[in-house]
Design a protein around this motif. Structure first.
Motif, mmCIF file in Angstrom:
data_model
loop_
_atom_site.group_PDB
_atom_site.id
_atom_site.type_symbol
_atom_site.label_atom_id
_atom_site.label_comp_id
_atom_site.label_asym_id
_atom_site.label_seq_id
_atom_site.Cartn_x
_atom_site.Cartn_y
_atom_site.Cartn_z
ATOM 1 N N ASN A 186 0.470 -21.862 -1.834
ATOM 2 C CA ASN A 186 1.094 -22.085 -3.134
ATOM 3 C C ASN A 186 0.339 -21.412 -4.262
ATOM 4 N N GLY A 187 1.070 -20.706 -5.092
ATOM 5 C CA GLY A 187 0.455 -20.098 -6.271
ATOM 6 C C GLY A 187 -0.327 -18.823 -5.973
ATOM 7 N N PHE A 188 -0.372 -18.435 -4.669
ATOM 8 C CA PHE A 188 -1.168 -17.262 -4.273
ATOM 9 C C PHE A 188 -0.702 -16.000 -5.005
ATOM 10 N N GLU A 189 0.602 -15.769 -4.981
ATOM 11 C CA GLU A 189 1.117 -14.526 -5.585
ATOM 12 C C GLU A 189 0.826 -14.459 -7.084
ATOM 13 N N GLU A 190 0.915 -15.622 -7.708
ATOM 14 C CA GLU A 190 0.647 -15.697 -9.150
ATOM 15 C C GLU A 190 -0.810 -15.324 -9.432
ATOM 16 N N ARG A 191 -1.701 -15.879 -8.583
ATOM 17 C CA ARG A 191 -3.145 -15.683 -8.817
ATOM 18 C C ARG A 191 -3.593 -14.245 -8.565
ATOM 19 N N VAL A 192 -2.914 -13.543 -7.644
ATOM 20 C CA VAL A 192 -3.379 -12.169 -7.338
ATOM 21 C C VAL A 192 -2.523 -11.114 -8.045
ATOM 22 N N LYS A 193 -1.636 -11.573 -8.915
ATOM 23 C CA LYS A 193 -0.700 -10.663 -9.592
ATOM 24 C C LYS A 193 -1.438 -9.484 -10.233
ATOM 25 N N GLY A 194 -0.903 -8.276 -10.009
ATOM 26 C CA GLY A 194 -1.542 -7.092 -10.583
ATOM 27 C C GLY A 194 -2.549 -6.483 -9.623
ATOM 28 N N ARG A 195 -3.371 -7.342 -8.964
ATOM 29 C CA ARG A 195 -4.386 -6.824 -8.043
ATOM 30 C C ARG A 195 -3.831 -6.711 -6.623
ATOM 31 N N GLY A 196 -2.876 -7.595 -6.291
ATOM 32 C CA GLY A 196 -2.322 -7.568 -4.931
ATOM 33 C C GLY A 196 -0.814 -7.423 -4.973
ATOM 34 N N MET A 197 -0.283 -6.611 -4.049
ATOM 35 C CA MET A 197 1.174 -6.473 -3.962
ATOM 36 C C MET A 197 1.595 -6.897 -2.554
ATOM 37 N N ILE A 198 2.648 -7.721 -2.466
ATOM 38 C CA ILE A 198 3.112 -8.222 -1.165
ATOM 39 C C ILE A 198 4.559 -7.804 -0.988
ATOM 40 N N MET A 199 4.866 -7.287 0.191
ATOM 41 C CA MET A 199 6.253 -6.903 0.458
ATOM 42 C C MET A 199 6.641 -7.404 1.842
ATOM 43 N N VAL A 200 7.794 -8.060 1.933
ATOM 44 C CA VAL A 200 8.251 -8.566 3.229
ATOM 45 C C VAL A 200 9.216 -7.568 3.851
ATOM 46 N N GLY A 201 9.043 -7.341 5.165
ATOM 47 C CA GLY A 201 9.966 -6.434 5.856
ATOM 48 C C GLY A 201 9.339 -5.071 6.092
ATOM 49 N N TRP A 202 10.165 -4.116 6.415
ATOM 50 C CA TRP A 202 9.695 -2.786 6.787
ATOM 51 C C TRP A 202 9.158 -2.038 5.573
ATOM 52 N N VAL A 203 8.042 -1.320 5.750
ATOM 53 C CA VAL A 203 7.523 -0.456 4.683
ATOM 54 C C VAL A 203 7.188 0.914 5.290
ATOM 55 N N PRO A 204 7.191 1.982 4.474
ATOM 56 C CA PRO A 204 6.867 3.318 5.010
ATOM 57 C C PRO A 204 5.354 3.473 5.207
ATOM 58 N N GLN A 205 4.851 2.991 6.367
ATOM 59 C CA GLN A 205 3.405 2.906 6.610
ATOM 60 C C GLN A 205 2.689 4.243 6.461
ATOM 61 N N VAL A 206 3.276 5.305 7.015
ATOM 62 C CA VAL A 206 2.603 6.610 6.969
ATOM 63 C C VAL A 206 2.424 7.076 5.514
ATOM 64 N N LYS A 207 3.445 6.851 4.710
ATOM 65 C CA LYS A 207 3.337 7.257 3.299
ATOM 66 C C LYS A 207 2.269 6.439 2.567
ATOM 67 N N ILE A 208 2.222 5.147 2.874
ATOM 68 C CA ILE A 208 1.228 4.290 2.217
ATOM 69 C C ILE A 208 -0.178 4.745 2.608
ATOM 70 N N LEU A 209 -0.392 4.950 3.917
ATOM 71 C CA LEU A 209 -1.724 5.350 4.384
ATOM 72 C C LEU A 209 -2.131 6.730 3.856
ATOM 73 N N SER A 210 -1.152 7.574 3.585
ATOM 74 C CA SER A 210 -1.514 8.914 3.103
ATOM 75 C C SER A 210 -1.793 8.925 1.596
ATOM 76 N N HIS A 211 -1.569 7.794 0.917
ATOM 77 C CA HIS A 211 -1.785 7.745 -0.536
ATOM 78 C C HIS A 211 -3.279 7.680 -0.841
ATOM 79 N N GLU A 212 -3.704 8.428 -1.852
ATOM 80 C CA GLU A 212 -5.150 8.565 -2.111
ATOM 81 C C GLU A 212 -5.795 7.269 -2.601
ATOM 82 N N SER A 213 -5.025 6.316 -3.148
ATOM 83 C CA SER A 213 -5.683 5.097 -3.636
ATOM 84 C C SER A 213 -5.994 4.121 -2.498
ATOM 85 N N VAL A 214 -5.402 4.343 -1.299
ATOM 86 C CA VAL A 214 -5.690 3.467 -0.160
ATOM 87 C C VAL A 214 -6.975 3.941 0.515
ATOM 88 N N GLY A 215 -7.970 3.028 0.609
ATOM 89 C CA GLY A 215 -9.254 3.385 1.223
ATOM 90 C C GLY A 215 -9.482 2.671 2.540
#
Length: 468
Positions: free
Chosen positions: A325-354
């Motif tokens: 409860n309240g998790f999404e509110e507390r991490v807002k801005g710093r954490g992004m959550i998405m349910v379902g399929w995401v384009p993993q290869v594109k995300i991993l190729s992004h320079e901000s992902v370490g």
């Protein structure tokens, strides 16, 4: 050198019904098609629809052949992939898959390919191919170390390990020092599941016949990464073993791809983050954590204070898993959550992902290291624990500490592991540098082409040895 027309091979591909198997089989198919060979890619209608569209230059070389999956008790209609059924129903999906033997035999008889390349559940396929005079190769989407741990075909068929403890020790056929074993908790759930679920043929027996009755074994890995394991594998199998290389995914931008609303929204968020600052969190399409572990993972990400993007997949219920409860509110801005399929290869190729907090399935490992991202391991099922030991033993990544017996972990161990991987101290620095170095190996398409060339030369020279 221009390859002569008459040397083109006709290769049939028959992967297991899981996206993590279909996609590497398709990647391998594309590499063969680029060399001028003709591919028949055989799967069920829904799985073929789920695959990415072929690039125009290969569409005439790769033909999709659709085999409807026969209905089977316990399987909901239109379940054609491992992500459509719960983990406990996987054996029923395999039994339905076994019913494809007759229609597949007819297709092979009428199309008469030079080779069929197949996956581990098709234990009945080698004898069909032999009867039809078609050469046959088992394509392993598991690395050489995991295959060596599983053992030679004879001990797989005898299924000689029966208790979880049997899997937590180095087997007798491994002649050198090794840390590649399962932890008790990684295998207990699996062995219990096998006992509960007596449908059909065990995975161990499937592997045993698929490997033992093949003409050759192709492995999605590289001797540069695990030299001693490839050497041992050839001794254990007593037949040709070829690396295919890692088959790194290509970050293909097809027309209209970027208009995909999900990616636009993810990219916008990632663009705002610092280079190498974000941890991408994804535990694959099949692994689901118990509710209490999911809560600890969420709280650990919150405590770490590190920016994160969390892909929460729940393909079966399509309902958002319960997070605290309240998790999404507390991490807002710093954490992004998405349910379902995401384009993993594109995300991993992004320079901000370490970093990449992963279940350590081999597909995800290849994708993450192909882009040089430091892995944080949270293995859940199948051979993921073995992959974790292999990488960690090579100085790559961090494993979230867990209770050896029941696999439980707490939010502090998650937070510590994430901070170690992403922080500035020496250990984090050296393992991050190692992951970046791995990009040159796991993401190397030229190497990959060299391995495929060697393997094609072998396929050409021995295509008729089965009395074709």
């Amino acid at each position: 050198m221009e390859e002569k027309e008459e040397e083109a091979l006709h290769v049939a591909m028959f992967p297991w019904l899981a996206m993590g198997h279909l996609l590497p089989f398709l990647r391998f198919s594309k590499l063969l098609a680029q060399k001028g060979h003709k591919i028949s890619f055989i799967s069920t209608p829904r799985n073929i629809d789920r695959l990415p569209k072929l690039p125009p230059n290969l569409s005439s070389s790769i033909t999709f052949v659709s085999l409807p999956l026969p209905p089977f008790p316990n399987l909901p209609p239109s379940s054609e992939s491992s992500m459509d059924v719960s983990y406990n129903n996987q054996q029923s999906l395999k039994s339905a898959f076994d019913l494809l033997q007759l229609p597949l035999t007819e297709i092979l008889r009428s199309s008469s390919p030079d080779w069929i390349i197949y996956d581990y559940p098709s234990h009945w396929l080698p004898s069909v191919a032999t009867e039809l005079g078609i050469s046959k190769a088992f394509f392993s989407l598991f690395n050489a170390a995991a295959l060596c741990f599983m053992g030679p075909p004879s001990s797989l068929i005898e299924d000689f390990r029966s208790t979880p403890e049997d899997f937590t020790v180095v087997p007798p056929w491994i002649p050198f020092e090794s840390e590649i074993v399962f932890r008790y908790h990684e295998v207990a759930r699996y062995v219990e599941k096998t006992e509960e679920d007596v449908t059909g043929v065990s995975d161990s027996v499937r592997f045993g016949y698929s490997i033992g009755e093949s003409d050759a074994v192709f492995v999605r890995s590289s001797p540069e990464f695990e030299p001693e394991w490839f050497g041992l594998l050839r001794n254990l199998y007593k037949k040709p073993v070829f690396p295919t290389g890692f088959l790194p995914p290509v970050n293909e931008n097809h027309d209209g791809d970027d208009d995909d609303a999900a990616w636009v929204c993810i990219k916008e968020w990632l663009d705002k983050q610092r280079v190498d600052s974000v941890v991408y969190v994804s535990l694959g399409t099949e692994a689901s954590l118990p509710q209490e572990e999911l809560a600890e993972l969420a709280l650990g990400l919150e405590k770490s204070k590190v920016p994160f993007f969390w892909a929460l997949r729940n393909e079966l219920t399509r309902v958002k898993p319960e997070i605290p409860n309240g998790f999404e509110e507390r991490v807002k801005g710093r954490g992004m959550i998405m349910v379902g399929w995401v384009p993993q290869v594109k995300i991993l190729s992004h320079e901000s992902v370490g970093g990449f907090l992963t279940h350590c399935g081999w597909n995800s490992v290849v994708e993450g290291l192909g882009f040089g991202k430091v892995p944080i391991f949270l293995p859940v099922l199948n051979e993921q624990g073995l992959n974790t030991r292999l990488l960690h033993g090579n100085g790559i990544g961090f494993e979230v500490p867990r209770n050896e017996r029941d696999g439980s972990f707490d939010s502090d161990s998650v937070a510590d592991s994430v901070r170690l991987a992403m922080g500035d101290d020496d250990e984090g620095e050296s393992r991050r540098a190692k992951a970046k170095m791995m990009k040159g190996l796991f993401g190397n398409t030229d190497n990959n082409i060299r391995y495929v060339d060697e393997l094609v030369a072998y396929m050409r020279s021995s295509k008729n040895s089965s009395s074709h």
